[in-house]
Design a protein around this motif. Structure first.
Motif, PDB file in Angstrom:
ATOM      1  N   ARG A  24     -16.979  40.469  47.599  1.00 29.55           N
ATOM      2  CA  ARG A  24     -16.972  41.114  46.229  1.00 29.55           C
ATOM      3  C   ARG A  24     -17.839  42.143  46.145  1.00 29.55           C
ATOM      4  NH1 ARG A  24     -12.436  40.490  43.633  1.00 29.55           N
ATOM      5  NH2 ARG A  24     -11.310  38.129  44.282  1.00 29.55           N
ATOM      6  N   SER A  25     -19.535  41.483  45.688  1.00 33.13           N
ATOM      7  CA  SER A  25     -21.027  42.532  45.736  1.00 33.13           C
ATOM      8  C   SER A  25     -20.918  44.070  46.766  1.00 33.13           C
ATOM      9  CB  SER A  25     -21.997  41.772  45.438  1.00 33.13           C
ATOM     10  OG  SER A  25     -23.165  42.616  45.967  1.00 33.13           O
ATOM     11  N   VAL A  26     -20.584  43.311  47.882  1.00 31.03           N
ATOM     12  CA  VAL A  26     -20.361  43.867  48.739  1.00 31.03           C
ATOM     13  C   VAL A  26     -19.953  45.212  49.247  1.00 31.03           C
ATOM     14  CG1 VAL A  26     -20.234  44.775  51.760  1.00 31.03           C
ATOM     15  CG2 VAL A  26     -21.782  43.293  50.442  1.00 31.03           C
ATOM     16  N   ASP A  27     -18.557  44.689  48.360  1.00 34.66           N
ATOM     17  CA  ASP A  27     -17.093  45.819  48.420  1.00 34.66           C
ATOM     18  C   ASP A  27     -17.559  47.098  47.065  1.00 34.66           C
ATOM     19  OD1 ASP A  27     -14.490  46.447  50.227  1.00 34.66           O
ATOM     20  OD2 ASP A  27     -14.238  46.766  47.990  1.00 34.66           O
ATOM     21  N   HIS A  28     -18.066  46.617  46.304  1.00 38.27           N
ATOM     22  CA  HIS A  28     -18.941  47.022  45.240  1.00 38.27           C
ATOM     23  C   HIS A  28     -19.670  48.015  45.642  1.00 38.27           C
ATOM     24  CE1 HIS A  28     -18.659  48.840  41.261  1.00 38.27           C
ATOM     25  NE2 HIS A  28     -20.141  48.205  40.862  1.00 38.27           N
ATOM     26  N   GLN A  29     -20.425  47.808  46.576  1.00 40.02           N
ATOM     27  CA  GLN A  29     -21.728  48.631  46.563  1.00 40.02           C
ATOM     28  C   GLN A  29     -20.892  49.395  47.899  1.00 40.02           C
ATOM     29  OE1 GLN A  29     -24.710  49.379  45.657  1.00 40.02           O
ATOM     30  NE2 GLN A  29     -23.929  48.025  44.601  1.00 40.02           N
ATOM     31  N   ARG A  30     -20.133  49.270  48.721  1.00 39.23           N
ATOM     32  CA  ARG A  30     -19.125  50.868  48.853  1.00 39.23           C
ATOM     33  C   ARG A  30     -18.533  51.367  48.646  1.00 39.23           C
ATOM     34  NH1 ARG A  30     -14.467  49.097  53.397  1.00 39.23           N
ATOM     35  NH2 ARG A  30     -13.532  48.263  51.984  1.00 39.23           N
ATOM     36  N   THR A  31     -18.187  51.154  47.503  1.00 37.22           N
ATOM     37  CA  THR A  31     -16.852  51.820  46.459  1.00 37.22           C
ATOM     38  C   THR A  31     -17.985  52.392  45.733  1.00 37.22           C
ATOM     39  OG1 THR A  31     -15.153  50.145  46.008  1.00 37.22           O
ATOM     40  CG2 THR A  31     -15.803  52.051  44.872  1.00 37.22           C
ATOM     41  N   LEU A  32     -19.345  52.492  46.028  1.00 34.06           N
ATOM     42  CA  LEU A  32     -20.345  53.144  44.897  1.00 34.06           C
ATOM     43  C   LEU A  32     -20.577  54.194  45.844  1.00 34.06           C
ATOM     44  CD1 LEU A  32     -22.482  50.509  42.698  1.00 34.06           C
ATOM     45  CD2 LEU A  32     -20.908  52.545  41.907  1.00 34.06           C
ATOM     46  N   MET A  33     -20.654  53.503  47.126  1.00 33.31           N
ATOM     47  CA  MET A  33     -21.453  55.007  48.287  1.00 33.31           C
ATOM     48  C   MET A  33     -20.306  55.785  47.976  1.00 33.31           C
ATOM     49  SD  MET A  33     -21.949  54.152  52.290  1.00 33.31           S
ATOM     50  CE  MET A  33     -20.164  53.815  52.268  1.00 33.31           C
ATOM     51  N   TYR A  34     -19.160  55.540  48.288  1.00 35.98           N
ATOM     52  CA  TYR A  34     -17.622  56.288  48.427  1.00 35.98           C
ATOM     53  C   TYR A  34     -17.963  57.826  47.268  1.00 35.98           C
ATOM     54  CZ  TYR A  34     -16.761  53.879  52.525  1.00 35.98           C
ATOM     55  OH  TYR A  34     -15.765  52.739  52.958  1.00 35.98           O
ATOM     56  N   TRP A  35     -18.122  56.937  45.811  1.00 33.75           N
ATOM     57  CA  TRP A  35     -17.954  57.494  44.353  1.00 33.75           C
ATOM     58  C   TRP A  35     -19.209  58.670  44.787  1.00 33.75           C
ATOM     59  CZ3 TRP A  35     -21.921  59.009  41.324  1.00 33.75           C
ATOM     60  CH2 TRP A  35     -21.014  59.447  39.654  1.00 33.75           C
ATOM     61  N   HIS A  36     -20.371  58.639  45.495  1.00 31.49           N
ATOM     62  CA  HIS A  36     -21.486  58.922  45.715  1.00 31.49           C
ATOM     63  C   HIS A  36     -21.339  59.727  46.506  1.00 31.49           C
ATOM     64  CE1 HIS A  36     -24.425  57.857  42.162  1.00 31.49           C
ATOM     65  NE2 HIS A  36     -24.108  55.807  42.704  1.00 31.49           N
ATOM     66  N   ILE A  37     -20.865  59.612  47.509  1.00 33.77           N
ATOM     67  CA  ILE A  37     -20.689  61.261  48.756  1.00 33.77           C
ATOM     68  C   ILE A  37     -19.617  61.597  48.085  1.00 33.77           C
ATOM     69  CG2 ILE A  37     -19.175  60.750  50.884  1.00 33.77           C
ATOM     70  CD1 ILE A  37     -20.730  58.398  51.328  1.00 33.77           C
ATOM     71  N   GLY A  38     -18.633  61.789  46.949  1.00 31.48           N
ATOM     72  CA  GLY A  38     -18.049  62.488  47.085  1.00 31.48           C
ATOM     73  C   GLY A  38     -18.202  63.304  45.769  1.00 31.48           C
ATOM     74  N   LYS A  39     -19.336  62.931  45.022  1.00 35.30           N
ATOM     75  CA  LYS A  39     -20.086  63.502  44.187  1.00 35.30           C
ATOM     76  C   LYS A  39     -21.163  64.449  44.638  1.00 35.30           C
ATOM     77  CE  LYS A  39     -23.043  63.402  40.519  1.00 35.30           C
ATOM     78  NZ  LYS A  39     -24.540  62.421  39.422  1.00 35.30           N
ATOM     79  N   ARG A  40     -21.630  64.273  45.876  1.00 32.31           N
ATOM     80  CA  ARG A  40     -21.868  65.030  46.896  1.00 32.31           C
ATOM     81  C   ARG A  40     -21.634  66.131  47.771  1.00 32.31           C
ATOM     82  NH1 ARG A  40     -25.384  68.651  47.748  1.00 32.31           N
ATOM     83  NH2 ARG A  40     -26.569  69.214  48.928  1.00 32.31           N
ATOM     84  N   ILE A  41     -20.633  65.917  47.624  1.00 32.06           N
ATOM     85  CA  ILE A  41     -19.639  66.773  48.016  1.00 32.06           C
ATOM     86  C   ILE A  41     -19.014  68.096  47.601  1.00 32.06           C
ATOM     87  CG2 ILE A  41     -17.097  66.975  49.953  1.00 32.06           C
ATOM     88  CD1 ILE A  41     -18.013  64.233  51.086  1.00 32.06           C
ATOM     89  N   PHE A  42     -18.420  67.449  46.183  1.00 36.43           N
ATOM     90  CA  PHE A  42     -18.259  68.386  44.949  1.00 36.43           C
ATOM     91  C   PHE A  42     -19.191  69.399  44.930  1.00 36.43           C
ATOM     92  CE2 PHE A  42     -17.414  69.068  40.830  1.00 36.43           C
ATOM     93  CZ  PHE A  42     -15.994  69.824  40.406  1.00 36.43           C
ATOM     94  N   GLU A  43     -20.171  68.785  44.066  1.00 38.38           N
ATOM     95  CA  GLU A  43     -21.559  69.501  43.930  1.00 38.38           C
ATOM     96  C   GLU A  43     -21.530  70.813  44.756  1.00 38.38           C
ATOM     97  OE1 GLU A  43     -24.035  66.195  41.209  1.00 38.38           O
ATOM     98  OE2 GLU A  43     -25.158  66.895  43.292  1.00 38.38           O
ATOM     99  N   GLU A  44     -22.000  70.396  46.215  1.00 40.72           N
ATOM    100  CA  GLU A  44     -22.183  71.453  47.456  1.00 40.72           C
ATOM    101  C   GLU A  44     -20.771  72.415  47.261  1.00 40.72           C
ATOM    102  OE1 GLU A  44     -23.395  73.095  50.602  1.00 40.72           O
ATOM    103  OE2 GLU A  44     -24.670  71.438  49.212  1.00 40.72           O
ATOM    104  N   GLU A  45     -19.468  71.703  47.324  1.00 47.27           N
ATOM    105  CA  GLU A  45     -18.631  72.635  47.071  1.00 47.27           C
ATOM    106  C   GLU A  45     -18.465  73.619  45.951  1.00 47.27           C
ATOM    107  OE1 GLU A  45     -14.886  70.469  48.832  1.00 47.27           O
ATOM    108  OE2 GLU A  45     -15.513  69.985  47.124  1.00 47.27           O
TER     109      GLU A  45
END
Length: 183
Positions: A24-45
């Motif tokens: 569950r911890s690994v999966d949560h870290q993966r979800t957090l990574m996806y969130w941060h990627i989404g944030k970075r993409i949105f900021e770039e846009e």
């Protein structure tokens, strides 16, 4: 030498619980990574003047650059989901460690914030699997509760579903294995 036989079952339970928490911890870290990627993409846009065209180009470009090295988790479809995850849950602290990435993907399809919050709360409270959450969303549990005079009975039916019995049910996701660099 007499050994209390419950020690074996106790130790097995400790091992199983630790493995479950690790997955569950690994999966949560993966979800957090996806969130941060989404944030970075949105900021770039947001820095671009022509957002729609630039956003489409940016996501396609990112996919072309990342997919060869990091795998199918970085297809244009997946990267769009990461952006949507950030846009839907703009505060990283609202992401629950109890929910898997697969559950978040389902929740992204729920268009109403109140409804989404209801399904999050019920999933956490009842420890629903992805299939259970999917069944409740597509079975319109939220709407049935709003229309029902006997809310307790409707919730009781939803709660009597099978709980995940072991960590292997959680780790079946090939993208999780890919995230960890495992075959």
């Amino acid at each position: 030498m007499l050994v209390n036989q419950s020690i074996i079952s106790d130790i097995k339970a400790i091992i199983a619980q630790s493995k479950d928490r690790a997955i569950r911890s690994v999966d949560h870290q993966r979800t957090l990574m996806y969130w941060h990627i989404g944030k970075r993409i949105f900021e770039e846009e947001q820095e671009s003047k022509d957002r729609a065209d630039y956003g489409t180009y940016l996501i396609k470009y990112l996919s072309e650059q990342l997919q060869p090295e990091f795998g199918s988790g970085f297809s244009t479809r997946q990267i769009n989901l990461y952006r949507k995850l950030y846009r839907t849950f703009e505060n990283v602290h609202t992401l629950y460690a109890q929910l898997s990435w697969s559950q978040y993907k389902l929740l992204l399809s729920v268009d109403n914030q109140d409804k989404r919050e209801f399904y999050i709360a019920e999933t956490v409270k009842n420890n629903w699997t992805v299939r259970q959450l999917e069944r409740q969303i597509y079975g319109s549990l939220y709407e049935r509760l709003l229309l029902s005079n006997d809310k307790e009975s409707v919730l009781a039916v939803a709660k009597n579903e099978k709980q995940p019995s072991n960590a292997k049910e959680i780790i079946k996701d090939p993208m999780l294995l890919e995230f960890l660099g495992l075959k």
